[in-house]
Design a protein around this motif. Structure first.
Motif, PDB file in Angstrom:
ATOM      1  N   LYS A  57      48.848  42.655  41.421  1.00  0.00           N
ATOM      2  CA  LYS A  57      49.543  42.866  40.082  1.00  0.00           C
ATOM      3  C   LYS A  57      50.019  41.515  39.802  1.00  0.00           C
ATOM      4  O   LYS A  57      50.340  40.531  40.452  1.00  0.00           O
ATOM      5  CB  LYS A  57      50.830  43.939  40.660  1.00  0.00           C
ATOM      6  CG  LYS A  57      50.287  45.144  41.091  1.00  0.00           C
ATOM      7  CD  LYS A  57      49.989  45.975  39.851  1.00  0.00           C
ATOM      8  CE  LYS A  57      49.580  47.549  40.446  1.00  0.00           C
ATOM      9  NZ  LYS A  57      48.802  48.298  39.616  1.00  0.00           N
ATOM     10  N   PHE A  58      50.741  41.475  38.505  1.00  0.00           N
ATOM     11  CA  PHE A  58      51.043  40.338  37.998  1.00  0.00           C
ATOM     12  C   PHE A  58      52.450  40.415  37.868  1.00  0.00           C
ATOM     13  O   PHE A  58      53.226  41.619  37.536  1.00  0.00           O
ATOM     14  CB  PHE A  58      50.542  40.210  36.476  1.00  0.00           C
ATOM     15  CG  PHE A  58      49.072  39.678  36.405  1.00  0.00           C
ATOM     16  CD1 PHE A  58      48.721  38.389  36.425  1.00  0.00           C
ATOM     17  CD2 PHE A  58      47.946  40.542  36.294  1.00  0.00           C
ATOM     18  CE1 PHE A  58      47.481  37.996  36.533  1.00  0.00           C
ATOM     19  CE2 PHE A  58      46.850  40.479  36.281  1.00  0.00           C
ATOM     20  CZ  PHE A  58      46.360  38.987  36.447  1.00  0.00           C
ATOM     21  N   ASP A  59      53.345  39.450  37.962  1.00  0.00           N
ATOM     22  CA  ASP A  59      54.708  39.340  37.803  1.00  0.00           C
ATOM     23  C   ASP A  59      54.903  39.828  36.281  1.00  0.00           C
ATOM     24  O   ASP A  59      54.439  39.226  35.471  1.00  0.00           O
ATOM     25  CB  ASP A  59      55.293  38.047  38.122  1.00  0.00           C
ATOM     26  CG  ASP A  59      56.762  37.964  38.055  1.00  0.00           C
ATOM     27  OD1 ASP A  59      57.532  38.437  37.273  1.00  0.00           O
ATOM     28  OD2 ASP A  59      57.405  37.670  39.302  1.00  0.00           O
ATOM     29  N   PRO A  60      56.117  40.677  36.049  1.00  0.00           N
ATOM     30  CA  PRO A  60      56.241  41.080  34.595  1.00  0.00           C
ATOM     31  C   PRO A  60      56.646  39.782  33.760  1.00  0.00           C
ATOM     32  O   PRO A  60      56.710  39.925  32.705  1.00  0.00           O
ATOM     33  CB  PRO A  60      57.509  42.004  34.828  1.00  0.00           C
ATOM     34  CG  PRO A  60      57.383  42.446  36.350  1.00  0.00           C
ATOM     35  CD  PRO A  60      56.675  41.481  37.036  1.00  0.00           C
ATOM     36  N   GLU A  95      45.259  31.038  36.502  1.00  0.00           N
ATOM     37  CA  GLU A  95      46.359  31.937  37.362  1.00  0.00           C
ATOM     38  C   GLU A  95      45.902  33.454  37.402  1.00  0.00           C
ATOM     39  O   GLU A  95      46.127  34.115  38.411  1.00  0.00           O
ATOM     40  CB  GLU A  95      47.699  31.846  36.623  1.00  0.00           C
ATOM     41  CG  GLU A  95      48.347  30.364  36.842  1.00  0.00           C
ATOM     42  CD  GLU A  95      49.466  30.050  35.858  1.00  0.00           C
ATOM     43  OE1 GLU A  95      50.244  29.314  36.326  1.00  0.00           O
ATOM     44  OE2 GLU A  95      49.508  30.542  34.571  1.00  0.00           O
ATOM     45  N   VAL A  96      45.219  34.091  36.383  1.00  0.00           N
ATOM     46  CA  VAL A  96      44.669  35.189  36.559  1.00  0.00           C
ATOM     47  C   VAL A  96      43.733  35.351  37.616  1.00  0.00           C
ATOM     48  O   VAL A  96      43.777  36.352  38.388  1.00  0.00           O
ATOM     49  CB  VAL A  96      44.180  35.568  35.052  1.00  0.00           C
ATOM     50  CG1 VAL A  96      43.256  37.159  35.275  1.00  0.00           C
ATOM     51  CG2 VAL A  96      45.158  35.853  34.074  1.00  0.00           C
ATOM     52  N   HIS A  97      42.901  34.692  37.791  1.00  0.00           N
ATOM     53  CA  HIS A  97      41.633  34.349  38.592  1.00  0.00           C
ATOM     54  C   HIS A  97      42.425  34.391  40.207  1.00  0.00           C
ATOM     55  O   HIS A  97      42.139  35.054  41.059  1.00  0.00           O
ATOM     56  CB  HIS A  97      40.644  33.268  38.605  1.00  0.00           C
ATOM     57  CG  HIS A  97      39.911  33.137  39.581  1.00  0.00           C
ATOM     58  ND1 HIS A  97      38.978  34.247  39.915  1.00  0.00           N
ATOM     59  CD2 HIS A  97      39.767  32.148  40.702  1.00  0.00           C
ATOM     60  CE1 HIS A  97      38.037  33.556  41.063  1.00  0.00           C
ATOM     61  NE2 HIS A  97      38.559  32.737  41.508  1.00  0.00           N
ATOM     62  N   ASN A  98      43.606  33.548  40.192  1.00  0.00           N
ATOM     63  CA  ASN A  98      44.167  33.267  41.593  1.00  0.00           C
ATOM     64  C   ASN A  98      45.030  34.754  42.020  1.00  0.00           C
ATOM     65  O   ASN A  98      44.795  35.042  43.189  1.00  0.00           O
ATOM     66  CB  ASN A  98      45.326  32.157  41.284  1.00  0.00           C
ATOM     67  CG  ASN A  98      44.665  30.747  41.299  1.00  0.00           C
ATOM     68  OD1 ASN A  98      43.628  30.724  41.381  1.00  0.00           O
ATOM     69  ND2 ASN A  98      45.512  29.845  40.991  1.00  0.00           N
ATOM     70  N   ALA A 105      50.176  33.371  41.366  1.00  0.00           N
ATOM     71  CA  ALA A 105      50.524  32.553  40.243  1.00  0.00           C
ATOM     72  C   ALA A 105      51.868  32.313  40.577  1.00  0.00           C
ATOM     73  O   ALA A 105      52.672  32.857  40.772  1.00  0.00           O
ATOM     74  CB  ALA A 105      50.104  33.361  38.921  1.00  0.00           C
ATOM     75  N   SER A 106      51.999  31.012  40.320  1.00  0.00           N
ATOM     76  CA  SER A 106      53.416  30.099  40.609  1.00  0.00           C
ATOM     77  C   SER A 106      54.297  30.733  39.547  1.00  0.00           C
ATOM     78  O   SER A 106      54.053  30.692  38.302  1.00  0.00           O
ATOM     79  CB  SER A 106      53.325  28.989  40.801  1.00  0.00           C
ATOM     80  OG  SER A 106      52.865  28.055  39.902  1.00  0.00           O
TER      81      SER A 106
END
Length: 112
Positions: A57-60, A95-98, A105-106
């Motif tokens: 998941k991605f951070d909001p 960052e998406v790939h990471n 993603a930092s």
């Protein structure tokens, strides 16, 4: 092109223009450069999850909602490019790939 095929295919599927697809790089930003946010980001994420076979998941902080532009008075002006001025942390294709490969993603404050 150095953008992973999983990302490229997801972008193509959500109908990013050919011109933008040709100029992609790992530093391309999802919201600010490609204009993907809200419901479009949800669709993009679903395709990424399928392509990467991942449930990361991605951070909001990277994903403004569909009506984020309504919260900023300047974006109500007809000559202002809404998608380029939505306030959120930048999320690059690198960052998406990471994130999708299990790296994180930092957050902006950590990137310094």
């Amino acid at each position: 092109m150095d953008v992973p095929k999983e990302i490229y295919l997801a972008l193509k599927e959500i109908r990013i223009s050919s011109k933008k697809l040709e100029s992609l790089s790992l530093s391309t930003r999802v919201v600010q450069d490609l204009g993907i946010y809200g419901d479009d980001f949800d669709d993009f994420y679903e395709l990424l999850a399928q392509n990467y076979q991942s449930s990361e998941k991605f951070d909001p902080i990277y994903c403004p909602d569909e009506f984020a532009w309504t919260k900023q008075l300047i974006l109500w002006l007809p000559f202002v490019s809404v998608k380029k001025h939505i306030k959120c942390a930048p999320l690059t294709l690198q960052e998406v790939h990471n994130v999708m490969t299990g790296q994180s993603a930092s957050k902006p404050e950590e990137a310094e």
